[in-house]
Design a protein around this motif. Structure first.
Motif, short mmCIF file in Angstrom:
data_model
loop_
_atom_site.label_atom_id
_atom_site.label_comp_id
_atom_site.label_asym_id
_atom_site.label_seq_id
_atom_site.Cartn_x
_atom_site.Cartn_y
_atom_site.Cartn_z
N VAL A 298 11.80 78.23 11.90
CA VAL A 298 10.51 78.32 11.20
C VAL A 298 10.69 78.73 9.74
O VAL A 298 10.02 78.21 8.85
CB VAL A 298 9.59 79.32 11.93
N THR A 299 11.61 79.64 9.48
CA THR A 299 11.74 80.18 8.12
C THR A 299 12.34 79.16 7.14
O THR A 299 12.31 79.40 5.94
CB THR A 299 12.59 81.46 8.12
N HIS A 300 12.87 78.05 7.65
CA HIS A 300 13.29 76.97 6.75
C HIS A 300 12.06 76.37 6.07
O HIS A 300 12.12 75.94 4.91
CB HIS A 300 14.04 75.88 7.53
N TYR A 301 10.94 76.33 6.79
CA TYR A 301 9.72 75.71 6.28
C TYR A 301 8.76 76.72 5.67
O TYR A 301 8.04 76.40 4.72
CB TYR A 301 9.01 74.97 7.43
N VAL A 302 8.72 77.93 6.23
CA VAL A 302 7.78 78.95 5.73
C VAL A 302 8.58 79.91 4.85
O VAL A 302 9.29 80.79 5.34
CB VAL A 302 7.11 79.71 6.91
N ASP A 309 3.18 82.15 4.52
CA ASP A 309 3.88 83.36 4.94
C ASP A 309 2.94 84.57 4.94
O ASP A 309 2.96 85.38 5.87
CB ASP A 309 5.07 83.62 4.02
N ARG A 310 2.11 84.67 3.92
CA ARG A 310 1.18 85.81 3.85
C ARG A 310 0.20 85.78 5.01
O ARG A 310 -0.12 86.82 5.59
CB ARG A 310 0.45 85.81 2.50
N GLU A 311 -0.28 84.60 5.37
CA GLU A 311 -1.21 84.48 6.51
C GLU A 311 -0.51 84.84 7.82
O GLU A 311 -1.07 85.57 8.65
CB GLU A 311 -1.77 83.06 6.58
N ALA A 312 0.73 84.34 8.00
CA ALA A 312 1.48 84.64 9.22
C ALA A 312 1.79 86.13 9.30
O ALA A 312 1.70 86.74 10.38
CB ALA A 312 2.77 83.83 9.25
N ARG A 313 2.15 86.73 8.16
CA ARG A 313 2.48 88.16 8.13
C ARG A 313 1.27 89.00 8.51
O ARG A 313 1.39 89.98 9.24
CB ARG A 313 2.98 88.53 6.73
N GLU A 314 0.10 88.61 8.02
CA GLU A 314 -1.12 89.36 8.32
C GLU A 314 -1.49 89.23 9.80
O GLU A 314 -1.85 90.21 10.45
CB GLU A 314 -2.27 88.86 7.44
N ARG A 315 -1.39 88.01 10.34
CA ARG A 315 -1.71 87.79 11.75
C ARG A 315 -0.66 88.43 12.66
O ARG A 315 -0.99 88.98 13.71
CB ARG A 315 -1.80 86.29 12.05
N ALA A 316 0.60 88.28 12.30
CA ALA A 316 1.75 88.89 12.97
C ALA A 316 2.07 88.31 14.35
O ALA A 316 3.19 88.44 14.83
CB ALA A 316 1.60 90.41 13.08
N MET A 328 -0.32 81.77 15.31
CA MET A 328 0.02 82.51 14.10
C MET A 328 0.20 81.55 12.93
O MET A 328 -0.13 81.88 11.79
CB MET A 328 1.31 83.30 14.33
N LEU A 329 0.72 80.36 13.22
CA LEU A 329 0.95 79.33 12.20
C LEU A 329 0.01 78.16 12.44
O LEU A 329 -0.32 77.87 13.59
CB LEU A 329 2.40 78.84 12.26
N ARG A 570 5.62 84.84 16.72
CA ARG A 570 5.78 86.27 16.40
C ARG A 570 6.40 86.41 15.02
O ARG A 570 7.49 85.87 14.77
CB ARG A 570 6.67 86.96 17.44
N TYR A 571 5.76 87.17 14.15
CA TYR A 571 6.29 87.36 12.80
C TYR A 571 7.58 88.19 12.78
O TYR A 571 8.47 87.91 11.97
CB TYR A 571 5.24 87.99 11.89
N PRO A 572 7.75 89.21 13.64
CA PRO A 572 9.03 89.93 13.64
C PRO A 572 10.23 89.02 13.85
O PRO A 572 11.31 89.27 13.30
CB PRO A 572 8.87 90.93 14.79
#
Length: 745
Positions: A298-302, A309-316, A328-329, A570-572
């Motif tokens: 996922v982090t290759h794209y986000v 990323d900010r939206e995913a981080r907030e939702r977590a 989450m995404l 999951r953002y973690p």
């Protein structure tokens, strides 16, 4: 033959004084009657009861503080304090003080209209013996941002929101120019804009209209809004997702280990669309197996600090409700680009293991890969292959299942706890109405995936944790930790288990305690007390959280553990992927403070998501049982409180309350020691775990609450037209009952 003397030994005269001295030495530490008895060298059970009674009396008189049932501490109260305001719709407002966690009552007239969660400063009134301590709010230091859900009532000249909140007793007045198009019967989200001392009702404004009250989508969105969880994506985030290219360049392929030629497949629930993980397998020339656990990259794209990323981080986290997933995404990523769909080239972050036929893991490798899944299995399809030995990729699935069972056996031998409960699921019609309740059972196919995901998570955590061990400054990382259970809760579980004839160790090494716990969970399988004791066992455990401070995972028995395998939901896991990328490239340690801040937010959001999931299940249970009003079901007493009995139905696990007011055959006292209600006159007992029959009396969708009435020889089933009416008159108390009640006051 001489009669055995059964009278209790005389209680020491100075016991009250000794207890007082012990308490004065404890400072801010908490204690229960067993700890006090042990400290004073009191071993006789009759004297234990005397200690318990003295502590209860001291708490009632306000001499000590009962922080939770049966747990006390010395009072270190000052006349002024700060704390968090707790507002309740029944008017029982209070403040939880920062200093010692004391809960102090605040009357509405003294609240300054503080809202639930506000930080306040209070003045504590002088303590009057026998009366509840009260406080006056003198300042609202920090207001907590919050919204309220309810149903609009719009009249000719004014409008108001009838809230569903358990934190607010009053309706919210809404000016007609602040309705946002809302009409009578609409469910809305509103906030309070003003609440002066002179007005009984707060003034507010509508933020969003969810739809008509009672409609399925409306009620599900209301549950999300109640817990502060988002129910739609901002348009800017959806547009950002649409702009992400889904092609994979030759340059990117060249930077990765190419595993597209290795047999690979996914195993997921039948309704899943976001495939986080895949397994690959091939036999090596040396007779061992190469097994790959491939996780969506996922982090290759986000990328960090983008809108996505900010939206995913907030939702977590993604939120899994009864009839839907709130991802989450955005779906273009979660169900499309990132999802490891069959017959498509996909980027992944992988843990690749060499395993011997005996299940020994050697040479783990963590790297970025490109894969191509050959087949998408549902759990049911994979289970059929395991049971029949036939089907696509049967040889690979059967061997993976065999190895997973070896891993599982080793895990339990080294201290993992076997929590394995059935999960409630619903069949939903096209209008969202539940038509059937069934149970999701964890079978071999589920456990196969579970074991390899645990192995990957453990390997990733150890790769950083062990490498950092002994260094002056360990590299900052995100761990999934689970602390040891609270000794008092474990002791309570042991006491309850003993009532059913089971033993549980509460002292010794973590391994010894966990083995004893596993034996208990094994012994109760298939027995009437299974559900109740397994729930109590889970409740005795601490909650698992995310943190940068590694203390291991008690429940799994792992020294190092993290979450790496579900970055779509999951953002973690995304945080872990980024840290791995950084450290594998030789990068310096990340900022531990920022990581810890995000860990705490992720843990908090995980808890909110779990609460929302439970609320959606409860809503559907009540909706389902509303179709069964008047019907009689067998069940088990799953909770005993001062206000009644909670009963879980055997057939569908729906839980409802038998209110104390409906126990009309006697006056009942709550005994927290034996988890029971005991009748004063006839000594009738209702005990935790008892089997009883109940009739469905009321189903309140707004409160997500079921009410039952007990059905037995004395209480035959009622007719539908009398179920909603008040129960029969309770018997009048005897003169002795009246005297005892006055004493307790």
């Amino acid at each position: 033959m001489a009669r055995k003397n059964t009278s209790s030994p005389r209680v020491p005269k100075d016991l009250h004084e000794s207890i007082g001295r012990y308490i004065s030495e404890q400072g801010s530490r908490t204690f229960n009657y067993k700890q006090v008895s042990h400290a004073l060298g009191i071993e006789n059970p009759a004297h234990h009861r005397a200690v318990a009674m003295i502590l209860a009396g001291m708490a009632f008189d306000g001499d000590i503080l009962e922080v939770e049932p049966g747990k006390y501490k010395a009072i270190t109260r000052t006349t002024e304090a700060e704390g968090i305001f707790q507002r309740r719709s029944n008017g029982k407002n209070s403040v939880i003080t920062d200093a010692d966690g004391e809960q102090i009552f605040v009357a509405e007239r003294n609240s300054m209209h503080a809202l639930n969660g506000d930080r306040v400063r209070i003045t504590v009134a002088a303590n009057v013996k026998g009366k509840e301590t009260e406080a006056v709010v003198t300042e609202i230091i920090e207001k907590k941002e919050q919204t309220f859900i309810g149903t609009l009532k719009v009249d000719k000249n004014f409008a108001y929101l009838v809230t569903d909140s358990k934190f607010l007793a009053t309706d919210i007045y809404i000016p007609k120019n602040r309705l946002k198009g809302g009409k009578t019967g609409d469910k809305a989200v509103a906030r309070i804009t003003e609440w002066t001392d002179e007005t009984k009702n707060p003034r507010g404004e509508v933020l969003d209209i969810l739809g008509k009250t009672g409609e399925n989508d409306t009620e599900i969105h209301a549950i999300l809004a109640e817990f502060g969880l988002p129910y739609r994506y901002p348009e800017s985030v959806n547009k950002a997702a649409e702009r992400i290219p889904d092609d994979i360049t030759p340059e990117e392929i060249g930077r990765r280990r190419d595993m597209r030629g290795v047999t690979t497949f996914t195993i997921d629930p039948k309704d899943a669309k976001d495939f986080d993980d895949a397994l690959s397998m091939r036999k090596l020339d040396n007779g061992n197996y190469e097994i790959g656990v491939h996780i969506a990259d996922v982090t290759h794209y986000v990328r960090p600090d983008t809108a996505l990323d900010r939206e995913a981080r907030e939702r977590a986290t993604s939120v899994y409700l009864v009839d839907r997933v709130v991802p989450m995404l955005p779906e273009r990523l979660s169900n499309g680009i990132c999802s490891l769909r069959p017959d498509e080239d996909k980027l992944s972050f992988s843990c690749i293991f060499e395993m011997t036929p005996a299940g020994k893991v050697t040479s783990p490798e963590i790297c970025r890969t490109i894969i191509r899944s050959d087949r998408r299995f549902t759990y049911e399809e994979a289970q059929e292959v395991i049971e029949t030995g036939k089907g696509d990729y049967a040889a690979e699935i059967l061997e993976l299942d065999r190895l997973a069972k070896i891993l599982r056996k080793k895990r339990f031998e080294t201290g993992s706890v076997d929590f394995d409960r059935e999960e409630v699921r619903f069949e939903i019609d096209d209008k969202g109405h539940p038509t059937r309740v069934y149970f999701k059972e964890s079978k071999d196919a589920n456990k196969l995936i579970e074991e390899f995901m645990l192995l990957a998570n453990r390997t990733v955590a150890a790769s950083i944790g062990i490498a950092s061990k002994g260094k002056t400054k360990a590299k900052a990382f995100v761990y999934r930790v689970h602390e040891q259970p609270d000794p008092d809760k474990l002791l309570s579980l042991s006491t309850i288990a003993r009532q059913f004839g089971h033993k549980l160790r509460t002292t010794g090494s973590p391994l010894e305690i966990n083995r004893s716990l596993n034996k208990l969970l094994e012994d109760i399988k298939g027995k009437p007390e299974e559900d109740f004791l397994s729930i109590m066992a889970v409740r005795s455990m601490a909650k698992a959280i995310y943190t940068t401070t590694n203390v291991g995972h008690y429940g799994l028995g792992f020294e190092y553990y993290t979450h790496f395998t579900s970055p779509i939901r999951r953002y973690p896991d995304m945080m872990v992927h980024r840290l791995l990328e950084r450290y594998l490239a030789g990068g310096r340690t990340a900022n531990a403070e920022k990581l810890e801040e995000q860990c705490k937010h992720s843990s908090d959001m995980e808890q909110l998501a779990a609460n929302a999931e439970r609320a959606s299940i409860k809503y559907k249970q009540v909706e389902y049982m509303a179709d069964h009003l008047g019907e009689v079901f067998p069940g088990m007493i799953s909770g005993v409180t001062e206000w009644g009995l909670y009963v879980e139905l055997d057939e569908n696990k729906c839980e409802g309350l038998v209110p104390m007011r409906d126990l009309a055959d006697d006056f009942y006292d709550f005994n927290p020691e034996s988890f029971s209600l005991i009748g004063r006159r006839h000594n009738n007992r209702y005990r935790l775990g008892d089997k009883i029959r109940v009739q469905v009396a009321r189903a309140d969708l707004a409160k997500k609450q079921l009410d039952f009435v007990i059905v037995d020889e004395k209480n035959p089933p009622r007719t539908l037209d009398t179920l909603g009416s008040k129960p029969g008159q309770r018997p009048q108390p005897s003169p002795r009952d009246k005297r005892n009640r006055r004493k307790r006051r």
